[in-house]
Design a protein around this motif. Sequence first.
Motif, PDB file in Angstrom:
ATOM      1  N   ALA A 211       9.494  -5.534  -3.859  1.00  0.00           N
ATOM      2  CA  ALA A 211      10.339  -6.710  -4.114  1.00  0.00           C
ATOM      3  C   ALA A 211      11.800  -6.418  -3.764  1.00  0.00           C
ATOM      4  O   ALA A 211      12.493  -7.283  -3.233  1.00  0.00           O
ATOM      5  CB  ALA A 211      10.226  -7.147  -5.572  1.00  0.00           C
ATOM      6  N   SER A 212      12.247  -5.186  -4.004  1.00  0.00           N
ATOM      7  CA  SER A 212      13.649  -4.835  -3.738  1.00  0.00           C
ATOM      8  C   SER A 212      13.877  -4.482  -2.271  1.00  0.00           C
ATOM      9  O   SER A 212      15.017  -4.400  -1.825  1.00  0.00           O
ATOM     10  CB  SER A 212      14.082  -3.660  -4.622  1.00  0.00           C
ATOM     11  N   GLY A 213      12.799  -4.252  -1.548  1.00  0.00           N
ATOM     12  CA  GLY A 213      12.921  -3.875  -0.141  1.00  0.00           C
ATOM     13  C   GLY A 213      13.250  -2.396   0.041  1.00  0.00           C
ATOM     14  O   GLY A 213      13.541  -1.959   1.151  1.00  0.00           O
ATOM     15  N   ASP A 214      13.182  -1.625  -1.020  1.00  0.00           N
ATOM     16  CA  ASP A 214      13.508  -0.189  -0.967  1.00  0.00           C
ATOM     17  C   ASP A 214      12.300   0.623  -0.556  1.00  0.00           C
ATOM     18  O   ASP A 214      11.185   0.333  -0.954  1.00  0.00           O
ATOM     19  CB  ASP A 214      13.983   0.317  -2.341  1.00  0.00           C
ATOM     20  N   ALA A 215      12.565   1.658   0.182  1.00  0.00           N
ATOM     21  CA  ALA A 215      11.530   2.667   0.450  1.00  0.00           C
ATOM     22  C   ALA A 215      11.774   3.797  -0.541  1.00  0.00           C
ATOM     23  O   ALA A 215      12.887   4.015  -0.985  1.00  0.00           O
ATOM     24  CB  ALA A 215      11.652   3.178   1.884  1.00  0.00           C
ATOM     25  N   ALA A 216      10.718   4.473  -0.895  1.00  0.00           N
ATOM     26  CA  ALA A 216      10.846   5.565  -1.884  1.00  0.00           C
ATOM     27  C   ALA A 216      11.597   6.740  -1.290  1.00  0.00           C
ATOM     28  O   ALA A 216      11.714   6.929  -0.127  1.00  0.00           O
ATOM     29  CB  ALA A 216       9.473   6.003  -2.366  1.00  0.00           C
TER      30      ALA A 216
ATOM     31  N   HIS B 130       2.465   1.529 -15.539  1.00  0.00           N
ATOM     32  CA  HIS B 130       3.898   1.765 -15.325  1.00  0.00           C
ATOM     33  C   HIS B 130       4.225   1.961 -13.840  1.00  0.00           C
ATOM     34  O   HIS B 130       5.143   1.332 -13.315  1.00  0.00           O
ATOM     35  CB  HIS B 130       4.367   2.976 -16.154  1.00  0.00           C
ATOM     36  N   ASN B 131       3.481   2.832 -13.172  1.00  0.00           N
ATOM     37  CA  ASN B 131       3.771   3.099 -11.762  1.00  0.00           C
ATOM     38  C   ASN B 131       3.328   1.970 -10.844  1.00  0.00           C
ATOM     39  O   ASN B 131       3.871   1.803  -9.754  1.00  0.00           O
ATOM     40  CB  ASN B 131       3.161   4.431 -11.341  1.00  0.00           C
ATOM     41  N   ILE B 132       2.368   1.181 -11.284  1.00  0.00           N
ATOM     42  CA  ILE B 132       1.990  -0.012 -10.523  1.00  0.00           C
ATOM     43  C   ILE B 132       3.151  -0.999 -10.543  1.00  0.00           C
ATOM     44  O   ILE B 132       3.527  -1.561  -9.514  1.00  0.00           O
ATOM     45  CB  ILE B 132       0.704  -0.637 -11.089  1.00  0.00           C
ATOM     46  N   VAL B 133       3.750  -1.180 -11.702  1.00  0.00           N
ATOM     47  CA  VAL B 133       4.921  -2.060 -11.827  1.00  0.00           C
ATOM     48  C   VAL B 133       6.041  -1.540 -10.940  1.00  0.00           C
ATOM     49  O   VAL B 133       6.703  -2.317 -10.226  1.00  0.00           O
ATOM     50  CB  VAL B 133       5.362  -2.186 -13.296  1.00  0.00           C
ATOM     51  N   LYS B 134       6.274  -0.229 -10.943  1.00  0.00           N
ATOM     52  CA  LYS B 134       7.319   0.362 -10.097  1.00  0.00           C
ATOM     53  C   LYS B 134       7.042   0.110  -8.615  1.00  0.00           C
ATOM     54  O   LYS B 134       7.971  -0.147  -7.837  1.00  0.00           O
ATOM     55  CB  LYS B 134       7.444   1.860 -10.372  1.00  0.00           C
ATOM     56  N   ALA B 135       5.773   0.161  -8.215  1.00  0.00           N
ATOM     57  CA  ALA B 135       5.418  -0.099  -6.817  1.00  0.00           C
ATOM     58  C   ALA B 135       5.765  -1.532  -6.423  1.00  0.00           C
ATOM     59  O   ALA B 135       6.336  -1.780  -5.353  1.00  0.00           O
ATOM     60  CB  ALA B 135       3.933   0.176  -6.591  1.00  0.00           C
TER      61      ALA B 135
ATOM     62  N   GLN C 209       0.833  -1.199   0.000  1.00  0.00           N
ATOM     63  CA  GLN C 209       0.000   0.000   0.000  1.00  0.00           C
ATOM     64  C   GLN C 209       0.871   1.253   0.000  1.00  0.00           C
ATOM     65  O   GLN C 209       0.603   2.210  -0.731  1.00  0.00           O
ATOM     66  CB  GLN C 209      -0.923   0.011   1.225  1.00  0.00           C
ATOM     67  N   GLU C 210       1.920   1.247   0.807  1.00  0.00           N
ATOM     68  CA  GLU C 210       2.835   2.379   0.853  1.00  0.00           C
ATOM     69  C   GLU C 210       3.528   2.583  -0.489  1.00  0.00           C
ATOM     70  O   GLU C 210       3.698   3.715  -0.943  1.00  0.00           O
ATOM     71  CB  GLU C 210       3.865   2.192   1.968  1.00  0.00           C
ATOM     72  N   ALA C 211       3.921   1.491  -1.134  1.00  0.00           N
ATOM     73  CA  ALA C 211       4.602   1.591  -2.426  1.00  0.00           C
ATOM     74  C   ALA C 211       3.675   2.145  -3.496  1.00  0.00           C
ATOM     75  O   ALA C 211       4.106   2.942  -4.342  1.00  0.00           O
ATOM     76  CB  ALA C 211       5.147   0.223  -2.842  1.00  0.00           C
ATOM     77  N   PHE C 212       2.411   1.751  -3.488  1.00  0.00           N
ATOM     78  CA  PHE C 212       1.460   2.321  -4.447  1.00  0.00           C
ATOM     79  C   PHE C 212       1.361   3.830  -4.245  1.00  0.00           C
ATOM     80  O   PHE C 212       1.312   4.588  -5.209  1.00  0.00           O
ATOM     81  CB  PHE C 212       0.080   1.664  -4.307  1.00  0.00           C
ATOM     82  N   ARG C 213       1.359   4.265  -2.989  1.00  0.00           N
ATOM     83  CA  ARG C 213       1.334   5.699  -2.702  1.00  0.00           C
ATOM     84  C   ARG C 213       2.640   6.349  -3.147  1.00  0.00           C
ATOM     85  O   ARG C 213       2.633   7.345  -3.867  1.00  0.00           O
ATOM     86  CB  ARG C 213       1.108   5.929  -1.208  1.00  0.00           C
ATOM     87  N   ASP C 214       3.761   5.768  -2.756  1.00  0.00           N
ATOM     88  CA  ASP C 214       5.074   6.346  -3.063  1.00  0.00           C
ATOM     89  C   ASP C 214       5.320   6.465  -4.566  1.00  0.00           C
ATOM     90  O   ASP C 214       5.898   7.443  -5.030  1.00  0.00           O
ATOM     91  CB  ASP C 214       6.196   5.488  -2.466  1.00  0.00           C
TER      92      ASP C 214
END
Length: 155
Positions: free
Chosen positions: A150-155, A140-145, A88-93
């Motif tokens: 998957a990478s464990g990175d925070a935005a 595109h941004n869904i894939v990025k999320a 959820q956070e990644a979709f926002r970020d």
Amino acid sequence: MPTVSMAVNGKDVSGEVEGRTLLVEFIRKNLRLTGTHVGCDTSQCGACVVHVNGRSVKSCTMLAVEAEGATVTTLEGLVKDGKMHPMQEAFRDQHGLQCGFCTPGMVMSTIDLLRVNPDPSEAEIRDWLEGNICRCTGYHNIVKAVQQVASGDAA
């Protein structure tokens, strides 16, 4: 009418349902959990995806009585102690949503993707999302999320 019992978002619930009641209807109408959306009524859009016993399911294709005794998680159940799930956070970020209608199903589906494949390629993510329709973002941004989680990175 039959009574159906299951655990939804960690709580035991039950209710009387007609045998033809869909799981999505039980979640939205009986339990008043409206994060799970009804988009197409034909199993094409994926807006109604929830987790049943840990796996993504289009809840418009499953009868509520088929979920008897199951563990069901909806979008609302992802929030723990007031903190959103990393997806959820990644979709926002990553700005992986616009109108937001498809987002609940996308989030639930992509969480299951990472359960099955913790390090998917872009092509694998796009292939997994084939059953989820978004009319706004272009994906595109869904894939990025998904790649962020998957990478464990925070935005």
